[in-house]
Write a protein that holds these residues in place. Structure first.
Motif, PDB file in Angstrom:
ATOM      1  N   PRO A  22      12.382   7.745  15.882  1.00 40.40           N
ATOM      2  CA  PRO A  22      11.799   6.173  15.873  1.00 40.40           C
ATOM      3  C   PRO A  22      11.283   5.733  14.613  1.00 40.40           C
ATOM      4  O   PRO A  22      10.448   6.511  14.140  1.00 40.40           O
ATOM      5  CB  PRO A  22      11.126   6.316  17.226  1.00 40.40           C
ATOM      6  N   ILE A  23      11.632   4.322  14.374  1.00 39.29           N
ATOM      7  CA  ILE A  23      10.836   3.520  13.505  1.00 39.29           C
ATOM      8  C   ILE A  23       9.385   3.135  14.144  1.00 39.29           C
ATOM      9  O   ILE A  23       9.506   2.444  15.017  1.00 39.29           O
ATOM     10  CB  ILE A  23      11.588   2.456  12.873  1.00 39.29           C
ATOM     11  N   ARG A  24       8.416   3.834  13.683  1.00 43.02           N
ATOM     12  CA  ARG A  24       7.065   3.240  14.027  1.00 43.02           C
ATOM     13  C   ARG A  24       6.749   1.997  13.309  1.00 43.02           C
ATOM     14  O   ARG A  24       5.990   1.052  13.976  1.00 43.02           O
ATOM     15  CB  ARG A  24       6.099   4.289  13.746  1.00 43.02           C
ATOM     16  N   ARG A  25       6.846   1.779  12.166  1.00 46.01           N
ATOM     17  CA  ARG A  25       6.435   0.840  11.308  1.00 46.01           C
ATOM     18  C   ARG A  25       7.308   0.510  10.034  1.00 46.01           C
ATOM     19  O   ARG A  25       7.416   1.517   9.405  1.00 46.01           O
ATOM     20  CB  ARG A  25       4.710   0.839  10.971  1.00 46.01           C
ATOM     21  N   VAL A  26       7.399  -0.776   9.540  1.00 48.03           N
ATOM     22  CA  VAL A  26       7.817  -0.882   8.287  1.00 48.03           C
ATOM     23  C   VAL A  26       6.929  -1.875   7.380  1.00 48.03           C
ATOM     24  O   VAL A  26       6.395  -2.953   8.046  1.00 48.03           O
ATOM     25  CB  VAL A  26       9.367  -1.558   8.149  1.00 48.03           C
ATOM     26  N   ASP A  27       6.557  -1.504   6.468  1.00 47.37           N
ATOM     27  CA  ASP A  27       5.536  -2.015   5.337  1.00 47.37           C
ATOM     28  C   ASP A  27       6.284  -2.780   4.229  1.00 47.37           C
ATOM     29  O   ASP A  27       7.254  -1.969   3.594  1.00 47.37           O
ATOM     30  CB  ASP A  27       4.339  -1.301   4.659  1.00 47.37           C
ATOM     31  N   VAL A  28       6.048  -3.587   4.030  1.00 50.55           N
ATOM     32  CA  VAL A  28       6.757  -4.378   2.653  1.00 50.55           C
ATOM     33  C   VAL A  28       5.822  -4.766   1.756  1.00 50.55           C
ATOM     34  O   VAL A  28       4.784  -5.587   1.891  1.00 50.55           O
ATOM     35  CB  VAL A  28       7.607  -5.578   3.119  1.00 50.55           C
ATOM     36  N   ALA A  29       5.670  -4.003   0.562  1.00 48.69           N
ATOM     37  CA  ALA A  29       4.786  -4.365  -0.380  1.00 48.69           C
ATOM     38  C   ALA A  29       5.200  -5.524  -1.480  1.00 48.69           C
ATOM     39  O   ALA A  29       4.449  -5.998  -2.166  1.00 48.69           O
ATOM     40  CB  ALA A  29       4.212  -3.004  -1.283  1.00 48.69           C
ATOM     41  N   VAL A 106       8.935   3.064   5.174  1.00 43.63           N
ATOM     42  CA  VAL A 106       9.304   3.080   6.449  1.00 43.63           C
ATOM     43  C   VAL A 106       8.438   4.277   7.170  1.00 43.63           C
ATOM     44  O   VAL A 106       8.612   5.473   6.519  1.00 43.63           O
ATOM     45  CB  VAL A 106      10.701   3.180   6.357  1.00 43.63           C
ATOM     46  N   HIS A 107       7.869   4.219   8.151  1.00 44.78           N
ATOM     47  CA  HIS A 107       7.182   5.135   8.825  1.00 44.78           C
ATOM     48  C   HIS A 107       8.045   5.509  10.096  1.00 44.78           C
ATOM     49  O   HIS A 107       8.315   4.682  10.987  1.00 44.78           O
ATOM     50  CB  HIS A 107       5.806   4.674   9.541  1.00 44.78           C
ATOM     51  N   CYS A 108       8.600   6.815  10.220  1.00 46.99           N
ATOM     52  CA  CYS A 108       9.377   7.119  11.145  1.00 46.99           C
ATOM     53  C   CYS A 108       9.150   8.641  11.686  1.00 46.99           C
ATOM     54  O   CYS A 108       8.589   9.207  11.024  1.00 46.99           O
ATOM     55  CB  CYS A 108      10.917   7.042  10.767  1.00 46.99           C
ATOM     56  N   GLY A 109       9.453   8.756  12.965  1.00 47.69           N
ATOM     57  CA  GLY A 109       8.996  10.172  13.447  1.00 47.69           C
ATOM     58  C   GLY A 109       7.669  10.270  13.724  1.00 47.69           C
ATOM     59  O   GLY A 109       6.901   9.242  14.241  1.00 47.69           O
ATOM     60  N   LEU A 110       7.017  11.729  13.476  1.00 48.51           N
ATOM     61  CA  LEU A 110       5.622  11.697  13.498  1.00 48.51           C
ATOM     62  C   LEU A 110       4.779  11.032  12.675  1.00 48.51           C
ATOM     63  O   LEU A 110       5.252  10.626  11.616  1.00 48.51           O
ATOM     64  CB  LEU A 110       5.340  13.126  13.561  1.00 48.51           C
ATOM     65  N   PRO A 111       3.387  10.794  12.949  1.00 49.59           N
ATOM     66  CA  PRO A 111       2.531  10.184  11.898  1.00 49.59           C
ATOM     67  C   PRO A 111       2.631  11.023  10.682  1.00 49.59           C
ATOM     68  O   PRO A 111       2.551  12.303  10.424  1.00 49.59           O
ATOM     69  CB  PRO A 111       1.135  10.388  12.583  1.00 49.59           C
ATOM     70  N   GLY A 112       2.858  10.331   9.550  1.00 48.62           N
ATOM     71  CA  GLY A 112       2.738  10.801   8.056  1.00 48.62           C
ATOM     72  C   GLY A 112       4.387  11.083   7.650  1.00 48.62           C
ATOM     73  O   GLY A 112       4.579  11.063   6.249  1.00 48.62           O
ATOM     74  N   GLU A 113       5.196  10.839   8.794  1.00 47.35           N
ATOM     75  CA  GLU A 113       6.439  11.238   8.194  1.00 47.35           C
ATOM     76  C   GLU A 113       7.346   9.846   7.848  1.00 47.35           C
ATOM     77  O   GLU A 113       6.813   8.712   8.533  1.00 47.35           O
ATOM     78  CB  GLU A 113       7.568  11.875   9.437  1.00 47.35           C
ATOM     79  N   GLY A 114       8.146   9.785   6.754  1.00 47.06           N
ATOM     80  CA  GLY A 114       8.924   8.625   6.228  1.00 47.06           C
ATOM     81  C   GLY A 114       9.158   8.671   4.889  1.00 47.06           C
ATOM     82  O   GLY A 114       9.237   9.526   4.491  1.00 47.06           O
ATOM     83  N   PHE A 115       9.469   7.368   4.543  1.00 45.91           N
ATOM     84  CA  PHE A 115       9.820   7.404   2.817  1.00 45.91           C
ATOM     85  C   PHE A 115       9.494   6.010   2.554  1.00 45.91           C
ATOM     86  O   PHE A 115       9.330   5.084   3.135  1.00 45.91           O
ATOM     87  CB  PHE A 115      11.253   7.589   3.005  1.00 45.91           C
ATOM     88  N   ASP A 116       9.138   5.968   1.270  1.00 48.22           N
ATOM     89  CA  ASP A 116       8.969   5.037   0.269  1.00 48.22           C
ATOM     90  C   ASP A 116      10.095   4.644  -0.521  1.00 48.22           C
ATOM     91  O   ASP A 116      10.977   5.461  -1.098  1.00 48.22           O
ATOM     92  CB  ASP A 116       7.853   5.120  -0.700  1.00 48.22           C
ATOM     93  N   VAL A 117      10.401   3.397  -0.710  1.00 54.13           N
ATOM     94  CA  VAL A 117      11.380   2.862  -1.598  1.00 54.13           C
ATOM     95  C   VAL A 117      10.885   2.286  -2.877  1.00 54.13           C
ATOM     96  O   VAL A 117       9.749   1.450  -2.595  1.00 54.13           O
ATOM     97  CB  VAL A 117      12.312   1.653  -0.856  1.00 54.13           C
ATOM     98  N   THR A 118      10.897   2.805  -4.014  1.00 56.18           N
ATOM     99  CA  THR A 118      10.262   2.430  -5.334  1.00 56.18           C
ATOM    100  C   THR A 118      11.255   1.949  -6.246  1.00 56.18           C
ATOM    101  O   THR A 118      12.328   2.217  -6.252  1.00 56.18           O
ATOM    102  CB  THR A 118       9.573   3.920  -5.663  1.00 56.18           C
TER     103      THR A 118
END
Length: 291
Positions: A22-29, A106-118
């Motif tokens: 599941p996607i928990r949250r998406v942050d846009v910088a 993009v935060h997905c799965g357990l807290p701490g899991e996910g990826f940054d697009v840089t």
């Protein structure tokens, strides 16, 4: 710039870790990277990642939710973009408009899991779309066929009708999708073709050589990158290049010096002995090549 082999490897890597989460949250910088507003990026929260795939050089993350139909997160990494997976993402959102490289998180799965697009550097070309159908993205709708999907005869017909320089044919995404500057150099070197060869005048034997080189170079790169951590893909790509970015070094096939044609903010490399009958290409001709 990430090209077909790297984008495929990134898609496979992230799909293997994120599909079903599941996607928990998406942050846009950086709001500038978002090229669409409906659905909003906040609509991704609470949805489940179904798959991560590739269209040309675009990453396509397909998500499902309670509403009918998917929502796709589409990413074009452009020249200096990258994706960085982490099992220890900061819970604090990246600072909007900050000077760091993070554009999207993009935060997905357990807290701490996910990826940054840089995106590194000052030329910000990274692009992100959130759409219900990938064809809503004009740049995807106008893509040429995937370079690895063509038969030999289909490639021959495309070359015959194009009439452009072969370097242009390989790198113009509206003609063929998936190949950029680096792998086009490698393909042309393997096929022993000049970058300035005109596509519609190529002989039967040259078309055969080009078709064979496309499959050989790209499938070899895909094989070398398969299973690699995303962080290692750039180094692995460089290690497999024979002429691109090797100006002044000996050609690994014949020993001649690899030469360069440069223009504006990029360049391409080739071996005169292998590709142009010993002729050194002049930069002044570049204005009639890539756009």
């Amino acid at each position: 710039m990430p090209e077909l082999p790297e984008v495929q490897a990134i898609a496979d890597f992230v799909d293997g870790r994120a599909a079903g989460l599941p996607i928990r949250r998406v942050d846009v910088a950086s709001l500038a990277v978002l090229k669409t507003a409906d659905p909003p990026y906040t609509a991704l929260a609470g949805r489940t990642i179904e798959s991560v795939t590739r269209i040309g050089k675009y990453l396509v993350m397909t998500t499902a939710g309670d509403d009918p139909g998917p929502i796709h997160l589409i990413i074009h990494l452009s020249r200096a973009g990258w994706l960085r997976w982490s099992d220890n993402l900061s819970p604090a959102p990246p600072r909007p408009g900050g000077k760091g490289p993070i554009a999207l998180r993009v935060h997905c799965g357990l807290p701490g899991e996910g990826f940054d697009v840089t995106e590194a550097g000052t030329q910000k070309r990274l692009a992100v779309w959130i759409v219900r159908d990938p064809s809503e993205v004009e740049r995807i709708k106008t893509l040429g066929p995937d370079v690895l999907s063509l038969s030999r005869d289909e490639l021959a017909e495309l070359l015959k009708t194009s009439g452009s320089r072969i370097k242009t044919v390989l790198t113009d995404q509206r003609i063929l999708s998936g190949v950029g500057n680096a792998y086009s150099d490698e393909i042309l070197h393997t096929a022993k073709l000049s970058p300035f060869a005109t596509s519609k005048t190529m002989t039967h034997e040259q078309v055969d050589a080009l078709y064979s080189a496309i499959g050989e170079v790209l499938r070899d790169a895909i094989g070398r990158l398969e299973g690699q951590q995303v962080a290692r893909l750039k180094g692995e790509k460089r290690s497999g290049l024979r002429v691109h970015a090797r100006t002044g070094l000996p050609c690994p096939v014949c020993g001649d010096t690899v030469r360069e044609v440069s223009f504006t903010d990029r360049s391409f490399q080739y071996c005169p002995n292998c590709q142009t009958g010993g002729k050194v290409l002049a930069d002044r001709r570049m204005s009639r090549l890539l756009k």
